[in-house]
Write a protein that holds these residues in place. Sequence first.
Motif, PDB file in Angstrom:
ATOM      1  N   ASP A   1       0.787  -1.229   0.000  1.00 36.82           N
ATOM      2  CA  ASP A   1       0.000   0.000   0.000  1.00 36.82           C
ATOM      3  C   ASP A   1       0.826   1.291   0.000  1.00 36.82           C
ATOM      4  OD1 ASP A   1      -2.214  -1.693   0.260  1.00 36.82           O
ATOM      5  OD2 ASP A   1      -2.047  -1.677   2.439  1.00 36.82           O
ATOM      6  N   ARG A   2       2.164   1.199  -0.095  1.00 38.23           N
ATOM      7  CA  ARG A   2       2.981   2.401   0.110  1.00 38.23           C
ATOM      8  C   ARG A   2       4.193   2.438  -0.825  1.00 38.23           C
ATOM      9  NH1 ARG A   2       1.365  -0.054   4.762  1.00 38.23           N
ATOM     10  NH2 ARG A   2       0.424   1.203   6.419  1.00 38.23           N
ATOM     11  N   ASN A   3       4.513   3.654  -1.301  1.00 39.53           N
ATOM     12  CA  ASN A   3       5.784   3.840  -1.992  1.00 39.53           C
ATOM     13  C   ASN A   3       6.835   4.269  -0.967  1.00 39.53           C
ATOM     14  OD1 ASN A   3       5.328   6.542  -1.478  1.00 39.53           O
ATOM     15  ND2 ASN A   3       4.844   7.061  -3.600  1.00 39.53           N
ATOM     16  N   LYS A   4       8.041   4.579  -1.415  1.00 38.99           N
ATOM     17  CA  LYS A   4       9.125   4.914  -0.485  1.00 38.99           C
ATOM     18  C   LYS A   4       8.799   6.138   0.368  1.00 38.99           C
ATOM     19  CE  LYS A   4      12.825   3.236  -3.545  1.00 38.99           C
ATOM     20  NZ  LYS A   4      12.097   3.255  -4.836  1.00 38.99           N
ATOM     21  N   ILE A   5       8.074   7.088  -0.214  1.00 36.05           N
ATOM     22  CA  ILE A   5       7.713   8.300   0.540  1.00 36.05           C
ATOM     23  C   ILE A   5       6.774   7.937   1.681  1.00 36.05           C
ATOM     24  CG2 ILE A   5       6.615  10.566   0.431  1.00 36.05           C
ATOM     25  CD1 ILE A   5       7.328  10.574  -2.583  1.00 36.05           C
ATOM     26  N   ALA A   6       5.723   7.174   1.376  1.00 34.87           N
ATOM     27  CA  ALA A   6       4.729   6.810   2.386  1.00 34.87           C
ATOM     28  C   ALA A   6       5.330   5.904   3.457  1.00 34.87           C
ATOM     29  CB  ALA A   6       3.533   6.126   1.725  1.00 34.87           C
ATOM     30  N   LEU A   7       6.195   4.982   3.054  1.00 36.81           N
ATOM     31  CA  LEU A   7       6.840   4.091   4.018  1.00 36.81           C
ATOM     32  C   LEU A   7       7.629   4.902   5.043  1.00 36.81           C
ATOM     33  CD1 LEU A   7       8.170   1.342   1.586  1.00 36.81           C
ATOM     34  CD2 LEU A   7       6.486   0.955   3.396  1.00 36.81           C
ATOM     35  N   GLN A   8       8.402   5.860   4.553  1.00 35.82           N
ATOM     36  CA  GLN A   8       9.241   6.650   5.452  1.00 35.82           C
ATOM     37  C   GLN A   8       8.407   7.621   6.287  1.00 35.82           C
ATOM     38  OE1 GLN A   8      13.378   7.570   3.666  1.00 35.82           O
ATOM     39  NE2 GLN A   8      12.033   7.308   1.884  1.00 35.82           N
ATOM     40  N   SER A   9       7.354   8.157   5.692  1.00 30.17           N
ATOM     41  CA  SER A   9       6.460   9.037   6.433  1.00 30.17           C
ATOM     42  C   SER A   9       5.810   8.295   7.591  1.00 30.17           C
ATOM     43  CB  SER A   9       5.397   9.603   5.492  1.00 30.17           C
ATOM     44  OG  SER A   9       4.486  10.426   6.184  1.00 30.17           O
ATOM     45  N   ASP A  10       5.356   7.073   7.320  1.00 29.39           N
ATOM     46  CA  ASP A  10       4.742   6.264   8.376  1.00 29.39           C
ATOM     47  C   ASP A  10       5.755   5.926   9.472  1.00 29.39           C
ATOM     48  OD1 ASP A  10       2.290   6.341   7.205  1.00 29.39           O
ATOM     49  OD2 ASP A  10       2.261   4.255   6.542  1.00 29.39           O
ATOM     50  N   LEU A  11       6.981   5.630   9.085  1.00 31.05           N
ATOM     51  CA  LEU A  11       8.013   5.315  10.080  1.00 31.05           C
ATOM     52  C   LEU A  11       8.312   6.528  10.970  1.00 31.05           C
ATOM     53  CD1 LEU A  11      10.642   3.164   8.132  1.00 31.05           C
ATOM     54  CD2 LEU A  11       9.076   2.388   9.926  1.00 31.05           C
ATOM     55  N   LEU A  12       8.323   7.729  10.374  1.00 27.37           N
ATOM     56  CA  LEU A  12       8.560   8.941  11.166  1.00 27.37           C
ATOM     57  C   LEU A  12       7.437   9.154  12.174  1.00 27.37           C
ATOM     58  CD1 LEU A  12       9.860  11.430   8.443  1.00 27.37           C
ATOM     59  CD2 LEU A  12      11.189  10.408  10.303  1.00 27.37           C
ATOM     60  N   GLY A  13       6.189   8.988  11.721  1.00 27.25           N
ATOM     61  CA  GLY A  13       5.059   9.145  12.626  1.00 27.25           C
ATOM     62  C   GLY A  13       5.055   8.089  13.722  1.00 27.25           C
ATOM     63  N   ALA A  14       5.340   6.855  13.340  1.00 28.38           N
ATOM     64  CA  ALA A  14       5.403   5.766  14.315  1.00 28.38           C
ATOM     65  C   ALA A  14       6.483   6.030  15.352  1.00 28.38           C
ATOM     66  CB  ALA A  14       5.669   4.444  13.599  1.00 28.38           C
ATOM     67  N   ASN A  15       7.610   6.553  14.900  1.00 31.87           N
ATOM     68  CA  ASN A  15       8.725   6.844  15.797  1.00 31.87           C
ATOM     69  C   ASN A  15       8.328   7.864  16.853  1.00 31.87           C
ATOM     70  OD1 ASN A  15      11.869   7.790  16.220  1.00 31.87           O
ATOM     71  ND2 ASN A  15      11.682   5.755  15.307  1.00 31.87           N
ATOM     72  N   ASP A  16       7.570   8.871  16.448  1.00 32.81           N
ATOM     73  CA  ASP A  16       7.128   9.905  17.385  1.00 32.81           C
ATOM     74  C   ASP A  16       6.171   9.339  18.421  1.00 32.81           C
ATOM     75  OD1 ASP A  16       7.050  12.556  18.347  1.00 32.81           O
ATOM     76  OD2 ASP A  16       5.210  12.959  17.236  1.00 32.81           O
ATOM     77  N   LEU A  17       5.446   8.276  18.044  1.00 33.38           N
ATOM     78  CA  LEU A  17       4.495   7.631  18.954  1.00 33.38           C
ATOM     79  C   LEU A  17       5.132   6.496  19.760  1.00 33.38           C
ATOM     80  CD1 LEU A  17       1.385   7.376  16.573  1.00 33.38           C
ATOM     81  CD2 LEU A  17       1.749   9.034  18.409  1.00 33.38           C
ATOM     82  N   ASP A  18       6.455   6.347  19.646  1.00 34.42           N
ATOM     83  CA  ASP A  18       7.192   5.261  20.321  1.00 34.42           C
ATOM     84  C   ASP A  18       6.793   3.880  19.820  1.00 34.42           C
ATOM     85  OD1 ASP A  18       8.844   6.841  21.946  1.00 34.42           O
ATOM     86  OD2 ASP A  18       7.243   7.107  23.408  1.00 34.42           O
ATOM     87  N   VAL A  19       6.310   3.811  18.584  1.00 35.81           N
ATOM     88  CA  VAL A  19       6.058   2.521  17.934  1.00 35.81           C
ATOM     89  C   VAL A  19       7.324   2.199  17.144  1.00 35.81           C
ATOM     90  CG1 VAL A  19       4.621   1.244  16.303  1.00 35.81           C
ATOM     91  CG2 VAL A  19       3.577   2.914  17.844  1.00 35.81           C
ATOM     92  N   THR A  20       8.220   1.487  17.777  1.00 33.66           N
ATOM     93  CA  THR A  20       9.555   1.282  17.207  1.00 33.66           C
ATOM     94  C   THR A  20       9.874  -0.182  16.917  1.00 33.66           C
ATOM     95  OG1 THR A  20      10.496   1.270  19.441  1.00 33.66           O
ATOM     96  CG2 THR A  20      10.499   3.373  18.250  1.00 33.66           C
ATOM     97  N   ASN A  21       8.864  -1.046  16.992  1.00 35.17           N
ATOM     98  CA  ASN A  21       8.988  -2.436  16.548  1.00 35.17           C
ATOM     99  C   ASN A  21       8.164  -2.567  15.276  1.00 35.17           C
ATOM    100  OD1 ASN A  21      10.336  -3.547  19.087  1.00 35.17           O
ATOM    101  ND2 ASN A  21       8.450  -2.712  19.929  1.00 35.17           N
ATOM    102  N   ILE A  22       8.823  -2.863  14.167  1.00 39.47           N
ATOM    103  CA  ILE A  22       8.140  -2.863  12.874  1.00 39.47           C
ATOM    104  C   ILE A  22       8.308  -4.217  12.175  1.00 39.47           C
ATOM    105  CG2 ILE A  22       8.001  -1.812  10.590  1.00 39.47           C
ATOM    106  CD1 ILE A  22       7.102   0.083  12.805  1.00 39.47           C
ATOM    107  N   LEU A  23       7.176  -4.801  11.789  1.00 38.35           N
ATOM    108  CA  LEU A  23       7.187  -6.047  11.023  1.00 38.35           C
ATOM    109  C   LEU A  23       7.009  -5.707   9.546  1.00 38.35           C
ATOM    110  CD1 LEU A  23       7.115  -9.135  10.692  1.00 38.35           C
ATOM    111  CD2 LEU A  23       4.674  -9.060  11.233  1.00 38.35           C
TER     112      LEU A  23
END
Length: 296
Positions: free
Chosen positions: A78-100
Amino acid sequence: MIDINKDRLITLETTPPKLPTIEPMIEKIKKSEAYKYIDGFSTTDCPLSKLKYNSIIAAYKLQKNFKKPVIATITMRDRNKIALQSDLLGANDLDVTNILAITGDPASMSDQPNTKAVVEGNSTLLLDIIRAFNNGMDYSGKEFKIKPKPITPFAVSNSFAKNFSSIEKKMYKKVKHYAKGIITQPVFDEDIANKLISIRDKIRFEFKDTREFDLIFGFFPITKLKTAQFLKSHVPGIYVPDEWIEKLIKAHKISEDEEYKVGLDLSKTLFEKLQKIHPKIHIMTANRFEIVKELF
């Protein structure tokens, strides 16, 4: 953050609902008391390409409610490189740092009309992006002004194949791309569990001290004959022993209660054996959280 080096690690898969809130799922987990028996959760990302609540926000809410780490699944579908990285940045801010990181089920399976996949690569691309983030930069090599919190990357593996060398090659590739945890498809046989451990040990030897990773057995408690037959016949990369099918057939002919009892007994016995072999297990219950308590 989930510590993959712990001697024991039990996680529980959750599938967020097709709702604008996950409160009903949280209440269901609380009522079942499943959270008391596990070390962490995971959230799926629109499995079978069906519309569901966002996996990252669900992970954040589970962490907030249960004070346990959560692995958030992110699909490449569901994501290109931009969306993947955007989601990771948002997740990081929420302390969601375990990614499958997973490639994801085909968009053709979706319940949304004329859905098209947005795929720039398979799960190893996301693992590479996570590697860049952990080095303080985006995928293009540009440094962040604020370095992201460390991300623990997970990947998946089949648990069975006619030729186990294919599993080894795929697992090796994901570890090469710095996956720290490899979660397998459900395991239903002790011998297969031991084969997977042998593959893990071989890959560890090949990488020596350059990679830190471990295996996590997938575990799916079966309490219905139709579930066992479906997994055996329609889900690639999983082996369900004939013995299980035969016992469930006999129980099914007696009563629904007997079928449940026999299935739970088989599952519980296997769960105990897997813990002795390697007590790092990812429980998948299709949101039947009440069954977790019965396993312990």
